[in-house]
Design a protein around this motif. Structure first.
Motif, mmCIF file in Angstrom:
data_model
loop_
_atom_site.group_PDB
_atom_site.id
_atom_site.type_symbol
_atom_site.label_atom_id
_atom_site.label_comp_id
_atom_site.label_asym_id
_atom_site.label_seq_id
_atom_site.Cartn_x
_atom_site.Cartn_y
_atom_site.Cartn_z
ATOM 1 N N SER A 188 51.777 21.440 -16.239
ATOM 2 C CA SER A 188 50.643 21.410 -15.278
ATOM 3 C C SER A 188 49.528 21.333 -16.156
ATOM 4 O O SER A 188 48.489 20.590 -15.912
ATOM 5 C CB SER A 188 50.494 22.903 -14.710
ATOM 6 O OG SER A 188 51.382 23.037 -13.777
ATOM 7 N N GLY A 189 49.660 21.672 -17.344
ATOM 8 C CA GLY A 189 48.464 21.405 -18.445
ATOM 9 C C GLY A 189 48.322 19.991 -18.448
ATOM 10 O O GLY A 189 47.398 19.325 -18.581
ATOM 11 N N LEU A 190 49.608 19.242 -19.040
ATOM 12 C CA LEU A 190 49.445 17.664 -19.068
ATOM 13 C C LEU A 190 48.966 17.137 -17.799
ATOM 14 O O LEU A 190 48.096 16.099 -18.117
ATOM 15 C CB LEU A 190 50.936 17.217 -19.563
ATOM 16 C CG LEU A 190 51.189 17.722 -20.806
ATOM 17 C CD1 LEU A 190 52.693 17.224 -20.996
ATOM 18 C CD2 LEU A 190 50.309 17.076 -21.956
ATOM 19 N N MET A 191 49.250 17.565 -16.563
ATOM 20 C CA MET A 191 48.864 17.006 -15.342
ATOM 21 C C MET A 191 47.308 17.284 -15.338
ATOM 22 O O MET A 191 46.704 16.237 -14.850
ATOM 23 C CB MET A 191 49.538 17.360 -14.258
ATOM 24 C CG MET A 191 49.377 16.882 -12.867
ATOM 25 S SD MET A 191 49.833 14.939 -13.103
ATOM 26 C CE MET A 191 51.831 15.219 -12.994
ATOM 27 N N TYR A 192 46.762 18.144 -15.632
ATOM 28 C CA TYR A 192 45.467 18.717 -15.325
ATOM 29 C C TYR A 192 44.648 17.505 -16.304
ATOM 30 O O TYR A 192 43.511 17.027 -16.045
ATOM 31 C CB TYR A 192 44.942 20.006 -15.840
ATOM 32 C CG TYR A 192 45.216 21.077 -15.089
ATOM 33 C CD1 TYR A 192 46.004 21.001 -13.894
ATOM 34 C CD2 TYR A 192 44.099 21.948 -14.775
ATOM 35 C CE1 TYR A 192 46.143 21.893 -12.874
ATOM 36 C CE2 TYR A 192 44.083 22.874 -13.765
ATOM 37 C CZ TYR A 192 44.796 22.949 -12.713
ATOM 38 O OH TYR A 192 44.922 23.799 -12.037
ATOM 39 N N VAL A 193 45.462 17.073 -17.515
ATOM 40 C CA VAL A 193 44.500 16.173 -18.420
ATOM 41 C C VAL A 193 44.608 14.862 -17.793
ATOM 42 O O VAL A 193 43.513 14.192 -17.739
ATOM 43 C CB VAL A 193 45.277 16.174 -19.845
ATOM 44 C CG1 VAL A 193 44.893 15.009 -20.457
ATOM 45 C CG2 VAL A 193 45.506 17.189 -20.729
ATOM 46 N N PHE A 194 45.588 14.563 -17.066
ATOM 47 C CA PHE A 194 45.487 13.156 -16.325
ATOM 48 C C PHE A 194 44.599 13.302 -15.232
ATOM 49 O O PHE A 194 43.911 12.524 -14.958
ATOM 50 C CB PHE A 194 46.848 12.950 -15.902
ATOM 51 C CG PHE A 194 47.145 11.577 -15.079
ATOM 52 C CD1 PHE A 194 47.047 10.362 -15.738
ATOM 53 C CD2 PHE A 194 47.187 11.703 -13.740
ATOM 54 C CE1 PHE A 194 47.158 9.301 -15.086
ATOM 55 C CE2 PHE A 194 47.300 10.409 -12.935
ATOM 56 C CZ PHE A 194 47.176 9.195 -13.546
ATOM 57 N N TYR A 195 44.490 14.460 -14.575
ATOM 58 C CA TYR A 195 43.819 14.809 -13.425
ATOM 59 C C TYR A 195 42.416 14.675 -13.838
ATOM 60 O O TYR A 195 41.396 14.032 -12.946
ATOM 61 C CB TYR A 195 44.006 16.377 -12.824
ATOM 62 C CG TYR A 195 45.067 16.422 -11.969
ATOM 63 C CD1 TYR A 195 45.845 15.302 -11.214
ATOM 64 C CD2 TYR A 195 45.494 17.804 -11.720
ATOM 65 C CE1 TYR A 195 46.743 15.588 -10.440
ATOM 66 C CE2 TYR A 195 46.619 17.875 -10.679
ATOM 67 C CZ TYR A 195 47.136 16.659 -10.244
ATOM 68 O OH TYR A 195 48.238 16.870 -9.417
ATOM 69 N N GLY A 196 41.854 14.913 -14.951
ATOM 70 C CA GLY A 196 40.628 14.863 -15.432
ATOM 71 C C GLY A 196 40.052 13.399 -15.372
ATOM 72 O O GLY A 196 38.946 13.085 -14.914
#
Length: 235
Positions: A188-196
């Motif tokens: 989820s943390g890595l996905m949040y980076v991509f989401y940003g």
């Protein structure tokens, strides 16, 4: 039941740690929903709901007795909130689509609405922080509360068609990335980076669509159809 339990606890080993495949799958559905939202497609809402249901079980690690026994109550609660607001957004977009391919017309929120969004984000975070702390949420609890409120307001803004809702997601990602990494939710943390990065792109896409629509409206208002007027005069 053994197969279901295996699917429930399936893990991807990364060094000495692990990532639940459910966490990956839930975030993939979330990404697809965001992509559909950028393109203003109605299917973004039901796809997002599926991802929310999956992630709900992930963030209640202790409740569901999963390998990661950390409860992020704000993250879990926002999945429930997502489902409720997504139903609202789904209905709103279906009503506003009509015969158009796009389900919503991007527009800027008013100055008054922007102030209300900021006030709701700040005061909502302050009010929820002691509640989440009393329920035993992961520290820093204010970050969990910020993510919950920001997600609520961003989803509502998306349903209303406000361009600013993308910036609310950016604010959520800035706080969510360090919180999720510290709690061990690496997928989820890595996905949040991509989401940003993705939400910034979505913001400029909706901004451009809004600008094009405004220019088109100005042209149509300033330059009426002369052929139509000449045709009417010849009758």
């Amino acid at each position: 039941m053994d197969v279901l339990r295996w699917l429930f606890d399936a893990q991807l080993r990364v060094g000495d740690g692990f990532i639940l495949w459910r966490e990956v799958l839930g975030n993939v559905f979330g990404l697809l929903s965001a992509l559909g939202g950028m393109r203003r497609k109605i299917w973004a809402w039901p796809v997002g709901i599926i991802g929310n249901l999956i992630l709900l079980t992930v963030f209640l690690g202790a409740v569901f007795d999963t390998p990661n026994p950390v409860n992020l109550l704000g993250q879990a609660g926002r999945q429930v909130m997502f489902i409720a607001v997504s139903v609202y957004g789904w209905v709103q977009w279906r009503r506003s689509r009509g015969n158009s391919q796009a389900a919503v017309t991007p527009r800027w929120a008013s100055g008054h609405q922007r102030i209300l969004l900021i006030v709701a984000l700040v005061f909502g975070t302050a009010l929820l922080t002691p509640v989440f702390r009393a329920l035993g949420s992961y520290e820093p609890v204010w970050a969990d509360a910020w993510i919950f409120m920001g997600s609520l307001l961003a989803t509502y803004g998306m349903a209303k068609g406000w361009v600013e809702f993308w910036l609310l997601w950016v604010a959520v990602d800035l706080v969510g990335v360090p919180l999720l990494f510290s709690a061990g939710y690496y997928a989820s943390g890595l996905m949040y980076v991509f989401y940003g990065a993705f939400t910034l792109a979505g913001f400029f896409v909706w901004w451009r669509v809004n600008s094009q629509q405004r220019k088109r409206a100005i042209v149509e208002t300033g330059f009426p159809d002369l052929h139509l007027k000449m045709g009417d005069g010849s009758k």
